[in-house]
Design a protein around this motif. Structure first.
Motif, PDB file in Angstrom:
ATOM      1  N   SER A 190      10.606   5.580   0.407  1.00 35.39           N
ATOM      2  CA  SER A 190       9.839   6.730  -0.067  1.00 35.39           C
ATOM      3  C   SER A 190       9.821   6.693  -1.588  1.00 35.39           C
ATOM      4  CB  SER A 190      10.461   8.045   0.412  1.00 35.39           C
ATOM      5  OG  SER A 190       9.776   9.141  -0.160  1.00 35.39           O
ATOM      6  N   ILE A 191       8.629   6.662  -2.147  1.00 40.01           N
ATOM      7  CA  ILE A 191       8.460   6.602  -3.595  1.00 40.01           C
ATOM      8  C   ILE A 191       8.615   7.985  -4.222  1.00 40.01           C
ATOM      9  CG2 ILE A 191       6.822   6.038  -5.445  1.00 40.01           C
ATOM     10  CD1 ILE A 191       7.817   3.606  -3.997  1.00 40.01           C
ATOM     11  N   PHE A 192       7.973   8.976  -3.590  1.00 37.30           N
ATOM     12  CA  PHE A 192       8.046  10.341  -4.122  1.00 37.30           C
ATOM     13  C   PHE A 192       8.169  11.336  -2.980  1.00 37.30           C
ATOM     14  CE2 PHE A 192       6.380  14.384  -5.562  1.00 37.30           C
ATOM     15  CZ  PHE A 192       7.111  14.555  -6.717  1.00 37.30           C
ATOM     16  N   PRO A 193       9.251  12.065  -2.852  1.00 30.98           N
ATOM     17  CA  PRO A 193      10.466  11.919  -3.638  1.00 30.98           C
ATOM     18  C   PRO A 193      11.160  10.609  -3.274  1.00 30.98           C
ATOM     19  CG  PRO A 193      10.828  13.492  -1.879  1.00 30.98           C
ATOM     20  CD  PRO A 193       9.383  13.112  -1.842  1.00 30.98           C
TER      21      PRO A 193
ATOM     22  N   GLY B  81       0.843  -1.186   0.000  1.00 25.11           N
ATOM     23  CA  GLY B  81       0.000   0.000   0.000  1.00 25.11           C
ATOM     24  C   GLY B  81       0.880   1.237   0.000  1.00 25.11           C
ATOM     25  N   PHE B  82       0.251   2.359   0.045  1.00 24.55           N
ATOM     26  CA  PHE B  82       0.960   3.628   0.071  1.00 24.55           C
ATOM     27  C   PHE B  82       0.357   4.487   1.162  1.00 24.55           C
ATOM     28  CE2 PHE B  82       1.051   2.046  -4.251  1.00 24.55           C
ATOM     29  CZ  PHE B  82       2.410   2.108  -4.544  1.00 24.55           C
ATOM     30  N   THR B  83       1.179   5.325   1.763  1.00 20.04           N
ATOM     31  CA  THR B  83       0.678   6.302   2.714  1.00 20.04           C
ATOM     32  C   THR B  83       1.457   7.599   2.532  1.00 20.04           C
ATOM     33  OG1 THR B  83      -0.048   6.614   5.002  1.00 20.04           O
ATOM     34  CG2 THR B  83       2.160   5.748   4.687  1.00 20.04           C
ATOM     35  N   LEU B  84       0.785   8.684   2.791  1.00 18.41           N
ATOM     36  CA  LEU B  84       1.379  10.010   2.641  1.00 18.41           C
ATOM     37  C   LEU B  84       1.803  10.519   4.013  1.00 18.41           C
ATOM     38  CD1 LEU B  84       1.904  12.233   0.501  1.00 18.41           C
ATOM     39  CD2 LEU B  84      -0.308  13.191   1.117  1.00 18.41           C
ATOM     40  N   VAL B  85       3.046  10.952   4.145  1.00 18.13           N
ATOM     41  CA  VAL B  85       3.557  11.472   5.407  1.00 18.13           C
ATOM     42  C   VAL B  85       3.042  12.899   5.588  1.00 18.13           C
ATOM     43  CG1 VAL B  85       5.628  12.079   6.711  1.00 18.13           C
ATOM     44  CG2 VAL B  85       5.625  10.054   5.241  1.00 18.13           C
TER      45      VAL B  85
ATOM     46  N   SER C 210       6.996  14.816  12.388  1.00 18.01           N
ATOM     47  CA  SER C 210       7.321  13.938  13.520  1.00 18.01           C
ATOM     48  C   SER C 210       8.366  12.880  13.179  1.00 18.01           C
ATOM     49  CB  SER C 210       6.066  13.267  14.063  1.00 18.01           C
ATOM     50  OG  SER C 210       5.590  12.276  13.180  1.00 18.01           O
ATOM     51  N   MET C 211       8.525  12.537  11.910  1.00 15.56           N
ATOM     52  CA  MET C 211       9.513  11.521  11.531  1.00 15.56           C
ATOM     53  C   MET C 211      10.741  12.123  10.834  1.00 15.56           C
ATOM     54  SD  MET C 211       8.888   8.538  12.662  1.00 15.56           S
ATOM     55  CE  MET C 211       9.993   7.544  11.668  1.00 15.56           C
ATOM     56  N   GLN C 212      10.903  13.457  10.896  1.00 18.26           N
ATOM     57  CA  GLN C 212      12.099  14.094  10.354  1.00 18.26           C
ATOM     58  C   GLN C 212      13.299  13.602  11.133  1.00 18.26           C
ATOM     59  OE1 GLN C 212      12.793  16.032   7.874  1.00 18.26           O
ATOM     60  NE2 GLN C 212      11.034  17.274   7.390  1.00 18.26           N
ATOM     61  N   PRO C 213      14.426  13.360  10.588  1.00 16.83           N
ATOM     62  CA  PRO C 213      14.831  13.534   9.213  1.00 16.83           C
ATOM     63  C   PRO C 213      14.613  12.291   8.347  1.00 16.83           C
ATOM     64  CG  PRO C 213      16.755  13.046  10.511  1.00 16.83           C
ATOM     65  CD  PRO C 213      15.580  13.071  11.457  1.00 16.83           C
ATOM     66  N   SER C 214      14.147  11.174   8.938  1.00 23.15           N
ATOM     67  CA  SER C 214      13.992   9.932   8.173  1.00 23.15           C
ATOM     68  C   SER C 214      12.922  10.038   7.100  1.00 23.15           C
ATOM     69  CB  SER C 214      13.650   8.768   9.104  1.00 23.15           C
ATOM     70  OG  SER C 214      14.694   8.569  10.023  1.00 23.15           O
ATOM     71  N   LEU C 215      11.788  10.614   7.437  1.00 22.72           N
ATOM     72  CA  LEU C 215      10.681  10.795   6.491  1.00 22.72           C
ATOM     73  C   LEU C 215      10.309  12.265   6.452  1.00 22.72           C
ATOM     74  CD1 LEU C 215       8.419   7.764   7.460  1.00 22.72           C
ATOM     75  CD2 LEU C 215       9.888   7.972   5.458  1.00 22.72           C
ATOM     76  N   ARG C 216      10.116  12.764   5.251  1.00 22.01           N
ATOM     77  CA  ARG C 216       9.810  14.190   5.069  1.00 22.01           C
ATOM     78  C   ARG C 216       8.316  14.412   4.916  1.00 22.01           C
ATOM     79  NH1 ARG C 216      13.858  13.770   0.353  1.00 22.01           N
ATOM     80  NH2 ARG C 216      15.708  13.196   1.536  1.00 22.01           N
ATOM     81  N   ASP C 217       7.854  15.556   5.341  1.00 20.80           N
ATOM     82  CA  ASP C 217       6.454  15.943   5.160  1.00 20.80           C
ATOM     83  C   ASP C 217       6.117  15.917   3.671  1.00 20.80           C
ATOM     84  OD1 ASP C 217       3.888  16.959   5.751  1.00 20.80           O
ATOM     85  OD2 ASP C 217       4.567  19.021   5.477  1.00 20.80           O
ATOM     86  N   GLY C 218       5.039  15.237   3.307  1.00 20.83           N
ATOM     87  CA  GLY C 218       4.607  15.165   1.917  1.00 20.83           C
ATOM     88  C   GLY C 218       5.162  13.981   1.144  1.00 20.83           C
ATOM     89  N   SER C 219       6.025  13.175   1.769  1.00 19.40           N
ATOM     90  CA  SER C 219       6.581  12.003   1.079  1.00 19.40           C
ATOM     91  C   SER C 219       5.515  10.921   0.915  1.00 19.40           C
ATOM     92  CB  SER C 219       7.755  11.410   1.864  1.00 19.40           C
ATOM     93  OG  SER C 219       8.838  12.289   1.871  1.00 19.40           O
ATOM     94  N   LEU C 220       5.526  10.263  -0.231  1.00 24.63           N
ATOM     95  CA  LEU C 220       4.654   9.120  -0.489  1.00 24.63           C
ATOM     96  C   LEU C 220       5.481   7.870  -0.213  1.00 24.63           C
ATOM     97  CD1 LEU C 220       1.901   8.085  -1.492  1.00 24.63           C
ATOM     98  CD2 LEU C 220       2.884   8.025  -3.789  1.00 24.63           C
ATOM     99  N   VAL C 221       5.035   7.063   0.765  1.00 24.93           N
ATOM    100  CA  VAL C 221       5.815   5.935   1.260  1.00 24.93           C
ATOM    101  C   VAL C 221       5.162   4.613   0.868  1.00 24.93           C
ATOM    102  CG1 VAL C 221       6.692   4.845   3.367  1.00 24.93           C
ATOM    103  CG2 VAL C 221       6.641   7.323   3.193  1.00 24.93           C
TER     104      VAL C 221
END
Length: 192
Positions: free
Chosen positions: A179-182, A50-54, A58-69
Motif C-alpha cells: 500500500s503506497i498511501f497510506p 500500476g496502481f489501484t484504489l481499494v 472486503s479485504m479488511q484487515p489486510s487492505l483498507r478502504d481508500g488505500s492506493l496499492v
C-alpha cells in the motif's frame, strides 16, 4: 545568423571565428530521440507496474478502504498464482482485489467458519469475520478460488458465491504488493 567566438592561438593572439548560433537539425534529432525514449519508458512502466484504489471493506484487515496499492503487472504475465497471493482481477469491467485460496486441482470447503484446502484447515491470522459453510469445490484447470479477507457473510463478493465461483487465471491483471498511501505492508498468510 552566426555568433562570434574569441579564440586564443598558440602565439597568444585572439582570433574571431564564426560559430552557428543554433544547429536546427541536431536540435530536432535530439527532441525526436527524447520523445521516443520517453514513450518507450511509459510503455515499459505501464506494462510492468500500476496502481489501484481499494474500494470497500472486503479485504479488511489486510487492505483498507481508500488505500492506493502498487500492483506488479509483470508477474501476471510470467508466473502462476500461488496460495495467499493478493490478485487484482478484472471482473465485469471493474478491478477486484481478492486473496488466492485455491489453485487448479485444489479442493476448497468451509466448515464451521474454517476454510479447508485439500482437507487441511488454513492457518489464517489475516482475516476477520466467520464465513458461512460451503460444500467442497474442486478447482478446474485455468481457474483459481479467491476470497476477501473479510469473511463476514455479505462483505465480500468472491468465489464462495455460486454466481461468481472460481475465476479465470486470465483475468488476473497483477499482484498487489504494497500500500503506497497510506504506506503499510500487506499481510501475507501463514504457510499451508
Amino acid at each position: 545568423m552566426h555568433a562570434t567566438k574569441l579564440e586564443i592561438d598558440s602565439n597568444g593572439l585572439q582570433q574571431k571565428t564564426e560559430v552557428p548560433k543554433n544547429n536546427t537539425k541536431k536540435e530536432i534529432i535530439g527532441w525526436v530521440k527524447f520523445i521516443f525514449f520517453l514513450t518507450l519508458a511509459v510503455f515499459v512502466i505501464k506494462g510492468s507496474v500500476g496502481f489501484t484504489l481499494v474500494a470497500g471493506d472486503s479485504m479488511q484487515p489486510s487492505l483498507r478502504d481508500g488505500s492506493l496499492v502498487l500492483v506488479n503487472k509483470l508477474s501476471a504475465t510470467f508466473s502462476e498464482p500461488k496460495y495467499g497471493d493478493i490478485v487484482v482481477l478484472e471482473e465485469a469491467g471493474y478491478d477486484v482485489i481478492k486473496r488466492v485460496i485455491g489453485v487448479p486441482g485444489d479442493t476448497v470447503s468451509i466448515e464451521d467458519g474454517v476454510v479447508y484446502v485439500n482437507q487441511q484447515p488454513l492457518p489464517e491470522l489475516h482475516t476477520i469475520g466467520e464465513a458461512n459453510n460451503m460444500p467442497a469445490i474442486t478447482i478446474q484447470p485455468g481457474k483459481i478460488f479467491v476470497m476477501g479477507d473479510n469473511r463476514t457473510p455479505g462483505e465480500s463478493l468472491d468465489s464462495r458465491d455460486p454466481n461468481v465461483g472460481p475465476v479465470s487465471i486470465e483475468n488476473i491483471k497483477g499482484y498487489a504488493t504494497i500500500s503506497i498511501f497510506p504506506f503499510y505492508k500487506i499481510a501475507k498468510p501463514l504457510k499451508l
